[in-house]
Design a protein around this motif. Structure first.
Motif, PDB file in Angstrom:
ATOM      1  N   ASN A  74      53.312 115.133  -0.406  1.00 22.09           N
ATOM      2  CA  ASN A  74      52.267 115.333  -1.324  1.00 22.09           C
ATOM      3  C   ASN A  74      51.171 114.160  -1.262  1.00 22.09           C
ATOM      4  O   ASN A  74      49.884 114.481  -1.674  1.00 22.09           O
ATOM      5  CB  ASN A  74      52.937 115.748  -2.613  1.00 22.09           C
ATOM      6  CG  ASN A  74      53.418 116.981  -2.700  1.00 22.09           C
ATOM      7  OD1 ASN A  74      53.177 117.858  -2.119  1.00 22.09           O
ATOM      8  ND2 ASN A  74      54.589 117.085  -3.370  1.00 22.09           N
ATOM      9  N   ILE A  75      51.782 113.081  -1.122  1.00 20.36           N
ATOM     10  CA  ILE A  75      51.061 111.684  -1.415  1.00 20.36           C
ATOM     11  C   ILE A  75      50.145 111.692  -0.216  1.00 20.36           C
ATOM     12  O   ILE A  75      48.548 111.376  -0.206  1.00 20.36           O
ATOM     13  CB  ILE A  75      51.772 110.641  -1.375  1.00 20.36           C
ATOM     14  CG1 ILE A  75      52.510 110.511  -2.757  1.00 20.36           C
ATOM     15  CG2 ILE A  75      50.934 109.343  -1.146  1.00 20.36           C
ATOM     16  CD1 ILE A  75      53.520 109.350  -2.728  1.00 20.36           C
ATOM     17  N   ILE A  76      50.640 112.046   1.106  1.00 24.78           N
ATOM     18  CA  ILE A  76      49.641 112.143   2.321  1.00 24.78           C
ATOM     19  C   ILE A  76      48.650 113.087   2.109  1.00 24.78           C
ATOM     20  O   ILE A  76      47.428 113.119   2.565  1.00 24.78           O
ATOM     21  CB  ILE A  76      50.546 112.502   3.494  1.00 24.78           C
ATOM     22  CG1 ILE A  76      51.486 111.298   3.787  1.00 24.78           C
ATOM     23  CG2 ILE A  76      49.825 112.609   4.824  1.00 24.78           C
ATOM     24  CD1 ILE A  76      52.430 111.437   4.808  1.00 24.78           C
ATOM     25  N   ALA A  77      49.116 114.224   1.518  1.00 21.01           N
ATOM     26  CA  ALA A  77      48.003 115.535   1.472  1.00 21.01           C
ATOM     27  C   ALA A  77      47.085 114.895   0.511  1.00 21.01           C
ATOM     28  O   ALA A  77      45.687 115.541   0.624  1.00 21.01           O
ATOM     29  CB  ALA A  77      48.718 116.734   0.642  1.00 21.01           C
ATOM     30  N   LEU A  78      47.114 114.460  -0.546  1.00 24.90           N
ATOM     31  CA  LEU A  78      46.282 114.177  -1.606  1.00 24.90           C
ATOM     32  C   LEU A  78      45.494 112.922  -1.157  1.00 24.90           C
ATOM     33  O   LEU A  78      44.207 113.008  -1.330  1.00 24.90           O
ATOM     34  CB  LEU A  78      47.115 113.470  -2.947  1.00 24.90           C
ATOM     35  CG  LEU A  78      47.563 114.413  -3.883  1.00 24.90           C
ATOM     36  CD1 LEU A  78      48.585 113.771  -4.854  1.00 24.90           C
ATOM     37  CD2 LEU A  78      46.654 115.274  -4.178  1.00 24.90           C
ATOM     38  N   TYR A  79      45.962 112.021  -0.125  1.00 25.59           N
ATOM     39  CA  TYR A  79      45.034 111.162   0.384  1.00 25.59           C
ATOM     40  C   TYR A  79      44.020 111.686   1.130  1.00 25.59           C
ATOM     41  O   TYR A  79      42.764 111.549   1.251  1.00 25.59           O
ATOM     42  CB  TYR A  79      45.704 110.285   1.153  1.00 25.59           C
ATOM     43  CG  TYR A  79      44.883 109.194   2.281  1.00 25.59           C
ATOM     44  CD1 TYR A  79      44.401 108.108   1.626  1.00 25.59           C
ATOM     45  CD2 TYR A  79      44.894 109.436   3.477  1.00 25.59           C
ATOM     46  CE1 TYR A  79      43.650 107.247   2.465  1.00 25.59           C
ATOM     47  CE2 TYR A  79      44.272 108.604   4.320  1.00 25.59           C
ATOM     48  CZ  TYR A  79      43.279 107.532   3.689  1.00 25.59           C
ATOM     49  OH  TYR A  79      42.699 106.817   4.791  1.00 25.59           O
TER      50      TYR A  79
END
Length: 461
Positions: free
Chosen positions: A446-451
């Motif tokens: 999720n963090i990668i996608a938000l980035y």
């Protein structure tokens, strides 16, 4: 009875809504002069209805949750001391007998006299508290309606008060969601820490064998089972990679066609048909994978000289990819369709072709939404259980060969927690350790996608 009380409060609230509107209109001389009010008439009705409903519903909810506990304590005090001093488990059985006798589920002639007396006391208390509930709820509803009714003035800003109350409810809902998430995380973390007290963490994170059943013979794998997570997560990633290699191209290409090339009539017909796939139960996909796709892959592989397991990661991944196509396609289509036509027109006006416009303008502008759709598909692939059980098996093999039988994290969690389990055993607690690692992996995803979303959103907004 509880349903009747709740419906009565709703009827009174509807009446309060009508009365509040009428009072506001009467104060300014009718509906024709409604513009003189500080808020629209419906907000005055909503204000009075909220005054009527909220205090009564609050008392109703408190009674609903606290009444069983209070009645049990009163009944326990009414029991003889010999029964009051019983252990908690046996006392619970006695209370169940009292409740069943009070409800008529047990013939009174077969019950102990002390149980009969307690059951009769329970009936009286239940009837008394029921009457008290009616009096309290109806009284508070009438009082709240009266307070809200007399607070209405021409200059009273009812809209502001109603919106403040709804903002408070939204805040409470979001807070409850956050605390629920925190509670889930801490419950999984607590049980995982208990597991790591029994099994060294390096054995779990670095182990290459997964055999969570406790060993019976000395020649079995591990003296007390093997809890290496690497084979399980390797199988999860393998099946998810196969599924996404099918779902992403098919879903994205179908979304591009439906949004950019297909006529409106075809789009209106094809998109609902495509989304029907999302409503098919996963067990149906599992049967399809086990009875149709698996045998086809096995026969095709053997004809080419490959050794194919009866249950393979490839069969599960292909069918899972077909299941995920509607999620990727529907979200990507909606996002691509929402890209402003000004961007398309500007690109075409500069001499770009239609395909160049899609590649250079539309897809980059829609990338945040497409990433969200792909992320949803990945989450669905990682969390799927039934297709893996029926088409890929339960064997935890450390391999990247798609023709071999593998298992996933979710399948192992379900397997470990099926039936009556003791939560002092490493075998059961291993499920929580797997769940914790899966949670962390999903969080990183999720963090990668938000980035990615933030990076491209700043570029195109």
């Amino acid at each position: 009875m509880n349903g009747l009380v709740f419906c009565t409060v709703l009827v009174l609230s509807a009446s309060a809504y009508v009365l509040g509107q009428r009072r506001a209109l009467c104060l300014i001389g009718g509906k024709a002069h409604a513009r003189h009010l500080a808020s629209r008439p419906r907000y005055y009705g909503a204000y009075v209805a909220l005054w009527c409903a909220l205090p009564a519903l609050l008392v109703f909810l408190l009674w609903f949750f606290l009444q069983p506990v209070v009645l049990e304590r009163w009944v326990i005090r009414y029991l003889p001391e010999s029964l009051q001093n019983l252990p908690s488990d046996r006392l619970g059985l006695v209370l169940n007998d009292v409740k069943n006798l009070a409800k008529g589920a047990i013939v009174s002639d077969q019950a102990d006299p002390a149980i009969q007396a307690a059951a009769e006391h329970y009936r009286r208390l239940h009837a008394m508290t029921g009457k008290a509930l009616w009096v309290a709820v109806l009284g508070l509803a009438a009082l709240g309606m009266q307070i809200g009714y007399w607070k209405i003035r021409v200059s009273f800003r009812a809209r502001t008060q109603v919106e403040k109350l709804f903002r408070f409810f939204l805040l409470m809902a979001s807070t409850l969601a956050v605390f629920t998430t925190v509670g889930i995380v801490f419950s999984v973390l607590f049980e995982a820490l208990r597991f790591f007290q029994l099994v060294p963490w390096w054995e779990f994170f670095l182990g290459l064998k997964w055999s969570p059943q406790m060993a019976i013979r000395a020649d079995q794998v591990g003296a007390s089972g093997a809890f290496g997570m690497i084979p399980v997560f390797t199988g999860t990633l393998l099946i998810a990679a196969i599924a996404m290699s099918v779902a992403v191209p098919l879903g994205l290409f179908s979304a591009i066609y439906l949004s950019e090339y297909a006529p409106r009539k075809m789009r209106a017909m094809v998109k609902p048909i495509l989304e029907i796939l999302a409503g098919i139960p996963t067990v149906v996909y599992g049967f399809f994978a086990a009875l149709t796709v698996g045998p086809i892959i096995r026969r095709l592989g053997e004809s080419l000289g490959f050794s194919v397991a009866s249950e393979s990661a490839l069969a599960a991944g292909l069918v899972m990819g077909l299941m995920i196509v509607p999620f990727v396609s529907s979200l990507s289509d909606d996002v691509i369709h929402a890209v402003p036509n000004d961007l398309r027109d500007g690109s075409l006006a500069l001499g770009a072709t239609r395909s160049e416009t899609i590649k250079k303008v539309v897809l980059p502008a829609a990338l945040p939404g497409i990433v969200g759709g792909v992320l949803l598909g990945v989450s669905r692939a990682i969390g799927e259980t039934m297709i893996v059980v029926m088409a890929a098996g339960l064997a935890a093999n450390l391999t990247v060969n798609p023709l071999s039988a593998v298992t996933t994290v979710t399948v192992q969690i379900v397997t470990l927690l099926v039936g009556d389990q003791e939560f002092d055993s490493p075998k059961t607690l291993a499920a929580f350790a797997l769940g914790l690692v899966l949670f962390v992996a999903t969080l990183i995803l999720n963090i990668i996608a938000l980035y990615v979303v933030r990076k491209y959103r700043e570029q195109y907004e």
